[in-house]
Design a protein around this motif. Structure first.
Motif, mmCIF file in Angstrom:
data_model
loop_
_atom_site.group_PDB
_atom_site.id
_atom_site.type_symbol
_atom_site.label_atom_id
_atom_site.label_comp_id
_atom_site.label_asym_id
_atom_site.label_seq_id
_atom_site.Cartn_x
_atom_site.Cartn_y
_atom_site.Cartn_z
ATOM 1 N N UNK A 36 0.663 -1.390 -0.076
ATOM 2 C CA UNK A 36 -0.015 0.070 0.033
ATOM 3 C C UNK A 36 0.970 1.111 0.002
ATOM 4 N N UNK A 37 2.064 1.255 0.794
ATOM 5 C CA UNK A 37 2.876 2.494 1.007
ATOM 6 C C UNK A 37 3.470 2.679 -0.536
ATOM 7 N N UNK A 43 1.037 6.669 -6.626
ATOM 8 C CA UNK A 43 -0.005 7.421 -7.106
ATOM 9 C C UNK A 43 -0.083 8.793 -6.662
ATOM 10 N N UNK A 44 0.882 9.520 -5.805
ATOM 11 C CA UNK A 44 1.176 10.665 -5.641
ATOM 12 C C UNK A 44 0.576 11.223 -4.092
ATOM 13 N N UNK A 45 0.320 10.218 -3.110
ATOM 14 C CA UNK A 45 0.010 10.681 -2.001
ATOM 15 C C UNK A 45 0.922 10.015 -0.911
ATOM 16 N N UNK A 46 0.744 10.336 0.495
ATOM 17 C CA UNK A 46 1.503 9.939 1.470
ATOM 18 C C UNK A 46 0.807 9.753 2.897
ATOM 19 N N UNK A 56 -4.240 8.660 7.353
ATOM 20 C CA UNK A 56 -4.846 9.888 6.754
ATOM 21 C C UNK A 56 -3.659 9.820 5.195
ATOM 22 N N UNK A 57 -4.264 9.854 4.368
ATOM 23 C CA UNK A 57 -3.700 10.019 3.013
ATOM 24 C C UNK A 57 -3.580 11.312 2.422
ATOM 25 N N UNK A 58 -2.596 11.722 2.063
ATOM 26 C CA UNK A 58 -2.422 13.163 1.766
ATOM 27 C C UNK A 58 -1.958 13.650 0.351
ATOM 28 N N UNK A 59 -2.381 14.492 -0.711
ATOM 29 C CA UNK A 59 -1.805 14.847 -1.730
ATOM 30 C C UNK A 59 -2.016 16.221 -1.997
ATOM 31 N N UNK A 60 -1.173 17.156 -1.344
ATOM 32 C CA UNK A 60 -1.528 18.683 -1.187
ATOM 33 C C UNK A 60 -1.391 19.190 -2.716
ATOM 34 N N UNK A 61 -1.885 20.438 -2.855
ATOM 35 C CA UNK A 61 -2.068 21.275 -4.160
ATOM 36 C C UNK A 61 -1.866 22.699 -3.667
ATOM 37 N N UNK A 188 9.232 17.062 -1.363
ATOM 38 C CA UNK A 188 9.367 17.582 0.076
ATOM 39 C C UNK A 188 7.930 18.088 0.585
ATOM 40 N N UNK A 189 6.988 17.494 -0.071
ATOM 41 C CA UNK A 189 5.532 17.237 0.374
ATOM 42 C C UNK A 189 4.899 18.740 0.774
#
Length: 234
Positions: A36-37, A43-46, A56-61, A188-189
């Motif tokens: 999954x990691x 996929x572009x999330x962490x 919780x899984x994040x993909x900031x913009x 760097x997220x």
């Protein structure tokens, strides 16, 4: 509406489903298995969550990234580097580094690097995806960082420093080696002044996704051996 992940699937919802507030929250639940990691990074999330919360899984913009050619080394840091007071290694003591990153800082209570996170990324280290950078002074571990390398992309996770310029020295050394090996981007997220001072900047989520599509499956010449690393230039 927030998507809850299924235990028997490593699929994530499209990044366009991420919430605007809080910025980038994409999904919740699931587990921290290696499969999954790795699927998350592709996929572009962490994952990022506090003790007691669901995963919780994040993909900031926008997304904070560093292009290796944009690395900025300040005059004061250059002066520190020239003194050669630190030694840097890769993958010599991953467990010590991630545990040091997990330690509370200043007046903070708790940490997002939970025991489950430590176990999940330690397994990725055993599989050859997660790597650590160690910074030593007089044979004592004084700084470092860890992250994930996939294709020509490095996904930075966390760093720690016990003396001035220790983590910066580790980061600069890593970036120079990544550049030499053909890496094109360090994730760097999220924005911080610390990363901005080193040359990181924000790009759109869609632009970040294009890097994933283009570079995740390309090969590099990176040497992750635990021998001492030297800066290519100061």
């Amino acid at each position: 509406m927030l998507t809850w992940l299924k235990r028997n699937s490593t699929d994530f919802p499209p990044l366009t489903c991420a919430l605007h507030e809080p910025n980038g929250l994409l999904a919740a639940g699931g587990d921290l298995s290696s499969a999954r990691l790795l699927a998350a990074y592709r996929h572009g999330c962490f994952p990022w969550f506090a003790q007691g919360q669901p995963i919780l899984w994040w993909s900031p913009d926008p997304r904070m990234v560093l292009l290796p050619e944009n690395l900025h080394v300040s005059k004061s840091l250059r002066k520190s580097l020239r003194k050669n007071i630190f030694e840097v290694t890769f993958n010599r003591c991953f467990t010590q580094v991630i545990q040091a990153c997990a330690a509370p800082r200043g007046d903070e209570e708790g940490t997002w690097i939970t025991e489950d996170i430590i176990q999940g990324y330690s397994q990725l280290h055993k599989l050859g995806y997660a790597h650590s950078v160690e910074v030593w002074q007089n044979h004592e571990l004084v700084g470092g960082l860890y992250g994930i390398a996939m294709g020509k992309l490095f996904f930075g996770e966390s760093m720690f420093s016990r003396v001035t310029d220790a983590s910066k020295t580790g980061f600069v050394t890593l970036v120079q080696y990544l550049k030499q090996a053909g890496f094109v981007l360090i994730d760097c997220q999220m924005h911080t002044q610390h990363l901005s001072s080193l040359g990181a900047s924000e790009i759109s989520r869609s632009n970040f996704s294009s890097y994933l599509t283009r570079y995740l499956d390309q090969t590099t010449t990176m040497n992750w051996s635990s021998e001492l690393k030297r800066l290519y230039d100061h």
